[in-house]
Motif scaffolding. Sequence first.
Motif, PDB file in Angstrom:
ATOM      1  N   GLY A  32       0.818  -1.200   0.000  1.00  0.00           N
ATOM      2  CA  GLY A  32       0.000   0.000   0.000  1.00  0.00           C
ATOM      3  C   GLY A  32       0.850   1.248   0.000  1.00  0.00           C
ATOM      4  N   THR A  33       0.190   2.385   0.065  1.00  0.00           N
ATOM      5  CA  THR A  33       0.869   3.680   0.079  1.00  0.00           C
ATOM      6  C   THR A  33       0.246   4.576   1.130  1.00  0.00           C
ATOM      7  N   ALA A  34       1.064   5.497   1.631  1.00  0.00           N
ATOM      8  CA  ALA A  34       0.593   6.532   2.548  1.00  0.00           C
ATOM      9  C   ALA A  34       1.409   7.784   2.281  1.00  0.00           C
ATOM     10  N   LEU A 146       0.755  -0.390  -6.603  1.00  0.00           N
ATOM     11  CA  LEU A 146       2.069  -0.036  -7.150  1.00  0.00           C
ATOM     12  C   LEU A 146       2.365  -0.815  -8.428  1.00  0.00           C
ATOM     13  N   SER A 147       1.335  -1.302  -9.103  1.00  0.00           N
ATOM     14  CA  SER A 147       1.479  -1.919 -10.409  1.00  0.00           C
ATOM     15  C   SER A 147       1.063  -0.908 -11.462  1.00  0.00           C
ATOM     16  N   THR A 148       1.386  -1.191 -12.726  1.00  0.00           N
ATOM     17  CA  THR A 148       1.090  -0.253 -13.804  1.00  0.00           C
ATOM     18  C   THR A 148      -0.003  -0.814 -14.704  1.00  0.00           C
ATOM     19  N   GLY A 149      -0.540   0.066 -15.552  1.00  0.00           N
ATOM     20  CA  GLY A 149      -1.578  -0.341 -16.485  1.00  0.00           C
ATOM     21  C   GLY A 149      -2.874   0.406 -16.242  1.00  0.00           C
ATOM     22  N   TYR A 402       4.928   0.464  -0.381  1.00  0.00           N
ATOM     23  CA  TYR A 402       5.703  -0.776  -0.218  1.00  0.00           C
ATOM     24  C   TYR A 402       4.815  -1.958  -0.571  1.00  0.00           C
ATOM     25  N   LYS A 403       5.373  -2.944  -1.252  1.00  0.00           N
ATOM     26  CA  LYS A 403       4.655  -4.186  -1.515  1.00  0.00           C
ATOM     27  C   LYS A 403       5.637  -5.349  -1.458  1.00  0.00           C
TER      28      LYS A 403
END
Length: 406
Positions: A32-34, A146-149, A402-403
């Motif tokens: 996730g992100t913060a 945190l993946s693209t597309g 972070y993943k």
Amino acid sequence: MKKTKLAAVLLSVFIAEGISFADVNFSGMAGGTAGVNGTISDSPTFEVPFNAFIAAQMNFGSWGIFRANLGLATKNLAGGNLFTGQDATLTMNELSFVFTKSGVKIKNYFSAYLGTYEAVGCDEYLQRQFGIVPYTSLATKNASTLSTGIPLYNNYGTGVAYTMNFAEAPGTFGATVYVNETETKIPKLNIDLRTAWTTEFLTLDFAAGIGAPLQNSYAGKNVFLLIDTIYLHGGLSLLLGSRYTHSFLLQGGVQKVEIAKGSLNYSFSGTDDLSLLAEARIYSKLIKTRITAYNLPKSILKNMLYLQDPLGVVISLYSDTVPVKNNNMTIGAHLIGTLPNEDFTTVISRSAFKDAVPSINVYLTPFVDLPVAGGNLEIMAQIGAIDLINKLHFNYQAKVGYKKAF
């Protein structure tokens, strides 16, 4: 409700029987992100967004795969009290079961799912079918995973799918039947066809289909079934070249192209129903350059890490060969220029420039992606010059993500 409970019981028994007779392997990923974001203006704002996800997969020997993907998002941790409650959105992104049957030259995949399933424009389908390295644009990184597309059209719903994988080609062909709803809550039946192919210098993923709202009334009278409108949708991802050559990525998708009864005319909204991305990639061992032009719906942008506006151009410079102990990290920056109040159709028609100078935004976004504790840590910061010509003010964001696979 009784049918739903019965289906759940039967599925549980089916999986339990599979566990008894097959090796079970479990894997997954979480992250996730913060961070913080806000504006610097006469009316400043400040928010602390948080996004997280967890994805799990169970392999039942060589015959079955169960997947679940759950997402959590809150717009502003600073806007409430963590001890008394916080507004957040919990989403089951995918819940699916895949039955696999392998032949000598063809692998068969029969799937049943809830949620969004292997959307064209993202990497999931090609990674699962061919095991390729992600090929989509760095600029389209998702704030949660945190993946693209980018999902080129919305295939959210409840459905079944079948895929043939021609192992020697390598390529696939398949079909999906699923049910979702129109904006007015009318059930809509969708039928899609899909094919994908990958070679050393070509990657192709194409899907298209129709959606038919299922109604039971006409002119105020009840009828058994009425279909008087068809919606077309489709998406294409095409990569010419490879990760180790100069290359070109093209992605395009359209949805809700309405064809009404008795008319050959069609209509759709360029703002909400058209997705376009074109990216030229210049390869070198030390520095890689990507020049990206895009037009994306606002519904997609709300999940993006870097992009905020529907129409723009991105220049990305980065290196992914910076050594860190026994691994490499990626370091670079995106320079993003946008027309926040326009879309592809208004620019083509020149109506965006007819009356006044349009709003122009410019964002500078340095980022670092490095391996930490068996996972990937991403740190980014962004400063934006908003409405550069007419009424200049600034916004900012900084996030840590972070993943890690488990």
